[in-house]
Design an enzyme around this catalytic site. Structure first.
Site, mmCIF file in Angstrom:
data_model
loop_
_atom_site.group_PDB
_atom_site.id
_atom_site.type_symbol
_atom_site.label_atom_id
_atom_site.label_comp_id
_atom_site.label_asym_id
_atom_site.label_seq_id
_atom_site.Cartn_x
_atom_site.Cartn_y
_atom_site.Cartn_z
ATOM 1 N N SER A 83 75.400 22.921 -22.408
ATOM 2 C CA SER A 83 75.566 23.339 -23.802
ATOM 3 C C SER A 83 75.260 22.243 -24.819
ATOM 4 O O SER A 83 75.942 22.123 -25.831
ATOM 5 C CB SER A 83 76.981 23.906 -24.029
ATOM 6 O OG SER A 83 77.172 25.073 -23.239
ATOM 7 N N HIS B 208 70.513 21.679 -8.765
ATOM 8 C CA HIS B 208 71.148 22.299 -9.939
ATOM 9 C C HIS B 208 72.313 23.166 -9.462
ATOM 10 O O HIS B 208 72.227 23.804 -8.409
ATOM 11 C CB HIS B 208 70.127 23.141 -10.709
ATOM 12 C CG HIS B 208 70.630 23.531 -12.063
ATOM 13 N ND1 HIS B 208 71.519 24.556 -12.233
ATOM 14 C CD2 HIS B 208 70.413 22.997 -13.286
ATOM 15 C CE1 HIS B 208 71.819 24.650 -13.523
ATOM 16 N NE2 HIS B 208 71.169 23.722 -14.182
ATOM 17 N N GLU C 67 73.203 25.982 -10.272
ATOM 18 C CA GLU C 67 72.838 27.392 -10.020
ATOM 19 C C GLU C 67 72.209 27.552 -8.632
ATOM 20 O O GLU C 67 72.383 28.580 -7.981
ATOM 21 C CB GLU C 67 71.896 27.873 -11.141
ATOM 22 C CG GLU C 67 72.669 28.054 -12.449
ATOM 23 C CD GLU C 67 71.859 27.797 -13.714
ATOM 24 O OE1 GLU C 67 70.615 27.758 -13.651
ATOM 25 O OE2 GLU C 67 72.487 27.621 -14.779
ATOM 26 N N GLY D 62 69.362 23.386 -21.326
ATOM 27 C CA GLY D 62 69.039 24.737 -20.879
ATOM 28 C C GLY D 62 68.693 25.617 -22.070
ATOM 29 O O GLY D 62 67.589 25.549 -22.623
ATOM 30 N N GLY D 63 69.640 26.437 -22.494
ATOM 31 C CA GLY D 63 69.422 27.439 -23.542
ATOM 32 C C GLY D 63 68.689 26.915 -24.773
ATOM 33 O O GLY D 63 67.735 27.543 -25.253
ATOM 34 N N GLU E 210 76.027 17.488 -14.876
ATOM 35 C CA GLU E 210 76.126 18.786 -15.532
ATOM 36 C C GLU E 210 77.428 19.470 -15.108
ATOM 37 O O GLU E 210 77.458 20.138 -14.060
ATOM 38 C CB GLU E 210 74.946 19.677 -15.133
ATOM 39 C CG GLU E 210 73.599 19.128 -15.513
ATOM 40 C CD GLU E 210 72.561 20.231 -15.721
ATOM 41 O OE1 GLU E 210 71.896 20.187 -16.740
ATOM 42 O OE2 GLU E 210 72.468 21.142 -14.879
ATOM 43 N N GLY F 163 75.794 26.856 -20.108
ATOM 44 C CA GLY F 163 75.586 28.192 -20.668
ATOM 45 C C GLY F 163 76.844 28.835 -21.215
ATOM 46 O O GLY F 163 76.868 30.036 -21.497
ATOM 47 N N ASN G 54 65.160 22.461 -19.268
ATOM 48 C CA ASN G 54 65.145 23.288 -18.058
ATOM 49 C C ASN G 54 65.092 24.739 -18.504
ATOM 50 O O ASN G 54 66.086 25.285 -18.957
ATOM 51 C CB ASN G 54 66.408 23.008 -17.229
ATOM 52 C CG ASN G 54 66.526 23.916 -16.018
ATOM 53 O OD1 ASN G 54 65.587 24.652 -15.698
ATOM 54 N ND2 ASN G 54 67.666 23.873 -15.344
ATOM 55 N N TRP G 55 63.908 25.325 -18.381
ATOM 56 C CA TRP G 55 63.728 26.696 -18.893
ATOM 57 C C TRP G 55 64.338 27.751 -17.968
ATOM 58 O O TRP G 55 64.390 28.927 -18.322
ATOM 59 C CB TRP G 55 62.231 26.981 -19.103
ATOM 60 C CG TRP G 55 61.631 26.185 -20.235
ATOM 61 C CD1 TRP G 55 62.287 25.329 -21.091
ATOM 62 C CD2 TRP G 55 60.260 26.179 -20.652
ATOM 63 N NE1 TRP G 55 61.411 24.795 -22.000
ATOM 64 C CE2 TRP G 55 60.154 25.298 -21.752
ATOM 65 C CE3 TRP G 55 59.109 26.826 -20.199
ATOM 66 C CZ2 TRP G 55 58.930 25.058 -22.407
ATOM 67 C CZ3 TRP G 55 57.902 26.594 -20.845
ATOM 68 C CH2 TRP G 55 57.815 25.720 -21.938
ATOM 69 N N LYS G 56 64.740 27.357 -16.778
ATOM 70 C CA LYS G 56 65.313 28.297 -15.806
ATOM 71 C C LYS G 56 64.373 29.498 -15.627
ATOM 72 O O LYS G 56 63.164 29.332 -15.733
ATOM 73 C CB LYS G 56 66.728 28.688 -16.230
ATOM 74 C CG LYS G 56 67.588 27.441 -16.503
ATOM 75 C CD LYS G 56 69.045 27.726 -16.667
ATOM 76 C CE LYS G 56 69.784 26.413 -16.954
ATOM 77 N NZ LYS G 56 71.225 26.577 -17.065
#
Ligand code: 13P
Length: 249
Positions: free
Chosen positions: A212, A94, A96, A233-234, A166, A172, A9-11
């Site tokens: 993470s 998600h 976010e 993610g990251g 999640e 993150g 997930n590149w956000k």
């Protein structure tokens, strides 16, 4: 046997040139991947990247879709639009989106329905905050998220959904759920699926862990019996890390 899935997930990150380079680098090794790999870039890059990934087994997913079919909803992207450019997956719910854009259970239920009716497969996210976990209400919370937005689905439709657990406190933050914490919640989710749809269906549904995930903790997390891969993610923004995570299973 459920297949394992690793999704990035590149956000809201990367320029298009960076996104192309990242996708090309991930594609380079695709022949050696033993599991399903998916990239979820920002909307404007989906078409370009589907060309970039042509001829590979790497799938694309969107990060969101609208809760309406079409019409005067400036700035929104519909599930039908995604289907019309052959995008097979869409992330829905998600944390976010829930947190910053106040997406409610009802809205998410609508999004799941619209995604499915347009032939997309939702990746439905659930998970508790730190406060909820500390109050020992994590299972109750996740249970409600599933109940409110997913458990109205038919036996056929639920099998087209991927669930991503999640925990918000792990996203993150560098704080990963332990392999045991992840397994416990995944087992709980599967038990709830089994209660609602029966064991044979519950056993077929893919449940990803996100929060993470890094090359050094992926193998242990993914070795848990109910953890069927990850939503990253990251670490999905760095080709070497993402590839190491894919190869860690
Ligand atoms: P991080 O891997 O950066 O913690 O993000 C997880 C996530 O939110 C994936 O959807």
């Amino acid at each position: 046997m459920r297949k394992k899935v690793i999704a990035g997930n590149w956000k809201m990150n990367l320029t298009f040139a960076e996104a192309q380079r990242l996708a090309a680098s991930i594609k380079e090794d695709a022949g050696s991947y033993k599991h399903d790999v998916m990239l979820c870039p920002p909307f404007p890059y989906l078409t370009g990247l589907s060309q970039e990934l042509q001829g590979s087994t790497i799938a694309l997913g969107a990060q969101n879709c609208a809760d309406r079919e079409n019409g005067a909803f400036t700035g929104e992207v519909s599930a039908a639009m995604l289907a019309s450019i052959s995008i097979p997956y869409v992330i829905i719910g998600h944390s976010e989106r829930r947190m910053y854009y106040h997406e409610s259970h009802e809205v998410l239920k609508d999004k799941v329905g619209i995604a499915l009716s347009n032939g997309l497969k939702p990746i439905f996210c659930c998970g508790e905050t730190k406060e909820i976990r500390l109050a020992e209400n994590a299972e109750l919370h996740v249970d409600k998220q599933l109940d409110d937005s997913l458990f109205h689905l038919s036996d056929d439709d639920i099998q087209r959904v991927i669930i991503a657990y999640e925990p918000v406190w792990a996203i993150g933050t560098g704080l990963t759920a332990t392999a045991q914490q992840a397994q416990d919640m995944h087992k709980f989710i599967r038990a709830r699926l089994s209660g609602r749809y029966g064991a044979p269906i519950a056993e077929r549904i893919i449940i990803l862990y996100g929060g993470s995930v890094k090359p050094d903790n992926a193998a242990e997390l993914f070795s848990q019996p109910d953890v069927d891969g990850g939503l990253i993610g990251g670490a999905s923004l760095k080709a070497e890390d993402f590839k190491a995570i894919i190869k860690s299973i």
